[in-house]
Design an enzyme around this catalytic site. Structure first.
Site, PDB file in Angstrom:
ATOM      1  N   GLU A  15      -9.537 -12.340  -7.158  1.00  0.00           N
ATOM      2  CA  GLU A  15      -8.223 -12.144  -6.540  1.00  0.00           C
ATOM      3  C   GLU A  15      -7.617 -13.463  -6.079  1.00  0.00           C
ATOM      4  O   GLU A  15      -6.465 -13.505  -5.662  1.00  0.00           O
ATOM      5  CB  GLU A  15      -8.342 -11.231  -5.321  1.00  0.00           C
ATOM      6  CG  GLU A  15      -8.963  -9.894  -5.637  1.00  0.00           C
ATOM      7  CD  GLU A  15      -8.836  -8.918  -4.499  1.00  0.00           C
ATOM      8  OE1 GLU A  15      -7.941  -8.063  -4.549  1.00  0.00           O
ATOM      9  OE2 GLU A  15      -9.632  -9.015  -3.555  1.00  0.00           O
ATOM     10  N   HIS A  18       0.807  -1.222   0.000  1.00  0.00           N
ATOM     11  CA  HIS A  18       0.000   0.000   0.000  1.00  0.00           C
ATOM     12  C   HIS A  18       0.833   1.262   0.000  1.00  0.00           C
ATOM     13  O   HIS A  18       0.396   2.305  -0.460  1.00  0.00           O
ATOM     14  CB  HIS A  18      -1.111  -0.071   1.040  1.00  0.00           C
ATOM     15  CG  HIS A  18      -2.200  -0.901   0.462  1.00  0.00           C
ATOM     16  ND1 HIS A  18      -2.134  -2.269   0.458  1.00  0.00           N
ATOM     17  CD2 HIS A  18      -3.255  -0.561  -0.313  1.00  0.00           C
ATOM     18  CE1 HIS A  18      -3.154  -2.731  -0.245  1.00  0.00           C
ATOM     19  NE2 HIS A  18      -3.859  -1.717  -0.717  1.00  0.00           N
ATOM     20  N   CYS A  64      -8.360  -4.121 -12.247  1.00  0.00           N
ATOM     21  CA  CYS A  64      -8.146  -2.937 -11.414  1.00  0.00           C
ATOM     22  C   CYS A  64      -6.879  -3.066 -10.574  1.00  0.00           C
ATOM     23  O   CYS A  64      -6.565  -2.202  -9.783  1.00  0.00           O
ATOM     24  CB  CYS A  64      -9.352  -2.648 -10.536  1.00  0.00           C
ATOM     25  SG  CYS A  64      -9.651  -3.950  -9.338  1.00  0.00           S
ATOM     26  N   ASP A 118      -3.424  -9.156  -5.839  1.00  0.00           N
ATOM     27  CA  ASP A 118      -3.641 -10.316  -4.978  1.00  0.00           C
ATOM     28  C   ASP A 118      -3.643 -11.612  -5.787  1.00  0.00           C
ATOM     29  O   ASP A 118      -3.181 -12.643  -5.303  1.00  0.00           O
ATOM     30  CB  ASP A 118      -4.948 -10.163  -4.189  1.00  0.00           C
ATOM     31  CG  ASP A 118      -4.726  -9.324  -2.945  1.00  0.00           C
ATOM     32  OD1 ASP A 118      -3.684  -9.509  -2.278  1.00  0.00           O
ATOM     33  OD2 ASP A 118      -5.575  -8.473  -2.630  1.00  0.00           O
TER      34      ASP A 118
HETATM   35  C1  PEP Z   1      -5.648  -6.172  -6.178  1.00  0.00           C
HETATM   36  O1  PEP Z   1      -5.444  -7.031  -5.307  1.00  0.00           O
HETATM   37  O2  PEP Z   1      -5.174  -6.239  -7.330  1.00  0.00           O
HETATM   38  C2  PEP Z   1      -6.479  -4.996  -5.872  1.00  0.00           C
HETATM   39  C3  PEP Z   1      -6.816  -4.149  -6.825  1.00  0.00           C
HETATM   40  O3  PEP Z   1      -6.818  -4.793  -4.561  1.00  0.00           O
HETATM   41  P1  PEP Z   1      -5.789  -4.209  -3.454  1.00  0.00           P
HETATM   42  O4  PEP Z   1      -4.536  -3.821  -4.152  1.00  0.00           O
HETATM   43  O5  PEP Z   1      -6.460  -3.060  -2.795  1.00  0.00           O
HETATM   44  O6  PEP Z   1      -5.633  -5.400  -2.541  1.00  0.00           O
HETATM   45 MG    MG Z   2      -6.645  -6.971  -3.525  1.00  0.00          MG
END
Ligand code: PEP
Ligand code: MG
Length: 556
Positions: A412, A190, A483, A436
């Site tokens: 995911e 993050h 995404c 993920d």
């Molecule tokens: C992902 O896992 O690709 C996703 C878009 O969710 P996050 O990165 O918030 O886990």
């Molecule tokens: Mg994710």
């Protein structure tokens, strides 16, 4: 460290910038409770607290005067706490009566205040963080050390750290930090995502970064993952010129004219406004948990409605895909899951939280339905971390019962990818969370920079799973978005389209490059590139196969 030394890591947020280094200051250790100040020294020790509190209130006053908006309100609240006569008088009394050191006395007094606030619950409990902030400021002043966390500076700086916590990254907004360099952290951590959304160039996994001296000038190239110490002026100018953002005109389309929705990933209203200014077609991922990262208690339905409306309002009449809270693992939300799990990435995270506290999900869906009613955006809702058909069915039932009409899930987990055909019987769309999906397919923690080569969407196993989902989507005639961070990779975009992906969502800075890459290819090119990568056995072969099919294309 010699001038011109180049340290290497993984570039996770593009852009080039040069500025002096500032290090993330470590947390303050708990002051020793065993020290007893001799009686004759207690007056001087007590007055150290008074002086420090005045100095801190002064610093906060001048910073408040320069700040605006939310930052101003936060600083002003801390200034009031630092000037609180109770905190100072109770701490000085502890020095005088019990001989505690000044730092220890402030620590204990603040601890007692924290406990009573926490016991009151609700919004009062959230002030615990403010008390800790003031406690640390006063103690740092007494001990003449740096305040922990992101340094406060009036000049632009490059922040260097071992790694950043979500609270540190939140403190970057609106500050003078112009780039991030960390020794740890992975490409989809993050820290990396927030760096991208703030538009800060960032490099993770830079061994030896914390040894770069304070104030050395660092040229950070977030695209290529290099950090050069005290570079020549000419290298700075060349790097900055090469890193300019490619503008996007809002018209995503393939070379043969087929339109392609290019959407933005956002974490709140401010991001959404930026995304709209960057001409995103809509929002492909609204990470709702980013609105509540610092919360101890669950936000009320009213607060949620306000937060969601802020995002929806930036895209009137456009698609906004809202993801329900993805708490746990690298995004801890204390009100959703406060457990210390052995394997948090495999634990009670994402949609799994609803097993324990279904009301949290139902409240969020209710809030979203109210926000949808009040705004004109075309809202779609999706759940993170789905692994089974039952989970998808339960989520879809709850979302539709709340009045939300377009319901989807994120893919995911490998399980969800393998079950795509069955899942399409339940939901209206899916969105591939490739961050993920790579983590779980390769069984490699996405936070570990050491395993960055495994957390790569070009890994053939990940591409094959995406291909299965794309095929199921084509058969069902339903939308398949991406995404995850892969959605913003210009070289991968044609491959994803060929695999059956119907929209791409990314950080707004990437829109222009991805648009330029897809404008150079036809649907037929994309299918051939997809076919080629599906026949490969390694990530390197997959990259090579795509560029052999799309010679000179797909890379902006
Ligand atoms: C992902 O896992 O690709 C996703 C878009 O969710 P996050 O990165 O918030 O886990
Ligand atoms: Mg994710």
């Amino acid at each position: 460290m010699a001038s011109g030394t180049v340290l290497r890591g993984r570039g996770v947020s593009p852009g080039s910038v040069a500025a002096p280094v500032r290090h993330l200051a470590p947390a303050l250790p708990e002051p020793d409770a065993g020290v007893t100040v001799p009686v004759e020294e207690r007056e001087t020790e007590a007055s150290a607290i008074e002086w420090a509190a005045v100095a801190v209130a002064d610093q906060l006053r001048s910073r408040t005067a320069q700040a605006t908006g939310e930052a101003r309100a936060i600083l002003d609240a801390s200034r009031l706490l630092a000037s609180d006569p109770e905190l100072v008088s109770e701490a000085t009394a502890l020095v005088r009566a019990k001989g505690r050191s000044a730092a220890r006395a402030v620590w204990e007094t603040a601890g007692a205040h924290e406990k009573s606030l926490a016991a009151l619950g609700g919004r009062m409990a959230e002030r615990v963080a403010d008390i800790r902030d003031v406690r640390d400021r006063i103690i740092a002043e007494i001990l003449e050390v740096d305040m922990p966390g992101v340094p406060e500076s009036d000049e632009p700086f490059v922040l260097v750290a071992v790694d950043l916590a979500p609270a540190d990254t939140a403190a970057l907004e609106g500050g003078q930090c112009v780039a991030l360099v960390t020794e740890q952290g992975g490409p989809t951590s993050h820290t990396a995502i927030i760096a991208r959304s703030l538009g800060l160039p960032a490099i993770v996994g830079v061994a030896g970064a914390t040894a770069i001296p304070d104030e050395a000038v660092l040229l950070v190239d977030g695209e290529h993952g290099t950090a050069e110490v005290d570079p020549a002026e000419s290298s700075i100018a060349a790097a900055i010129a090469a890193a300019t953002v490619v503008p996007f005109d809002g018209e995503g389309a393939l070379g043969d004219g087929r339109p392609l929705a290019l959407l933005a990933n956002v974490g709140g209203a401010a991001d959404a406004v930026n995304a709209a200014a960057a001409h995103a077609d809509g929002v492909g991922l609204f990470r709702t948990e980013f609105c509540f990262l610092d919360r101890v208690d669950a936000p009320s339905v009213e607060e949620q409605v306000a937060a969601y409306r802020g995002v929806l309002a930036a895209f009137p009449g456009r698609k906004v895909v809202v993801r329900t809270l993805d708490a746990g693992s690298d995004k801890p939300l204390p009100f959703a899951n406060a457990d210390h799990e052995g394997n948090p990435a495999l634990g009670v995270r994402g949609l799994r939280i609803a097993r324990r506290t279904p009301a949290l999900l139902d409240d969020q869906l209710r809030a979203l339905a109210q926000a949808t009613e009040a705004e004109s955006a075309q809202v779609e809702v999706m759940a993170p971390m789905v692994a089974t058909v039952e989970e998808a069915r339960d989520f879809a039932d709850r979302a539709r019962a709340a009045g939300l009409s377009r319901v989807g899930i994120m893919i995911e987990t490998p399980s969800a990818a393998l079950l795509a055909a069955e899942l399409f019987e339940i939901v209206d769309f899916v969105s591939l969370g490739t961050n993920d999906l790579a983590q779980y397919t390769l069984a490699a923690d996405r936070l570990l920079s050491e395993l960055g080569d495994l957390n790569d969407p070009w890994q053939p196993a990940v591409l094959r799973l995406i291909g299965m989902v794309g095929e199921a989507g084509r058969a069902a005639g339903k939308a398949v978005g991406v995404c995850g961070e892969a959605g913003g990779d210009p070289a991968l975009a044609p491959v994803l389209i060929g695999l059956g992906v119907t929209s791409l969502s990314m950080t707004p800075r990437s829109l222009g490059r991805v648009a330029a890459a897809v404008a150079e290819v036809t649907e037929d090119d994309c299918r051939r590139a997809a076919h080629a990568v599906l026949a490969t056995g390694t990530a390197a072969e997959a990259r090579a196969a795509a560029s052999a099919v799309l010679p000179g294309r797909g890379r902006a």
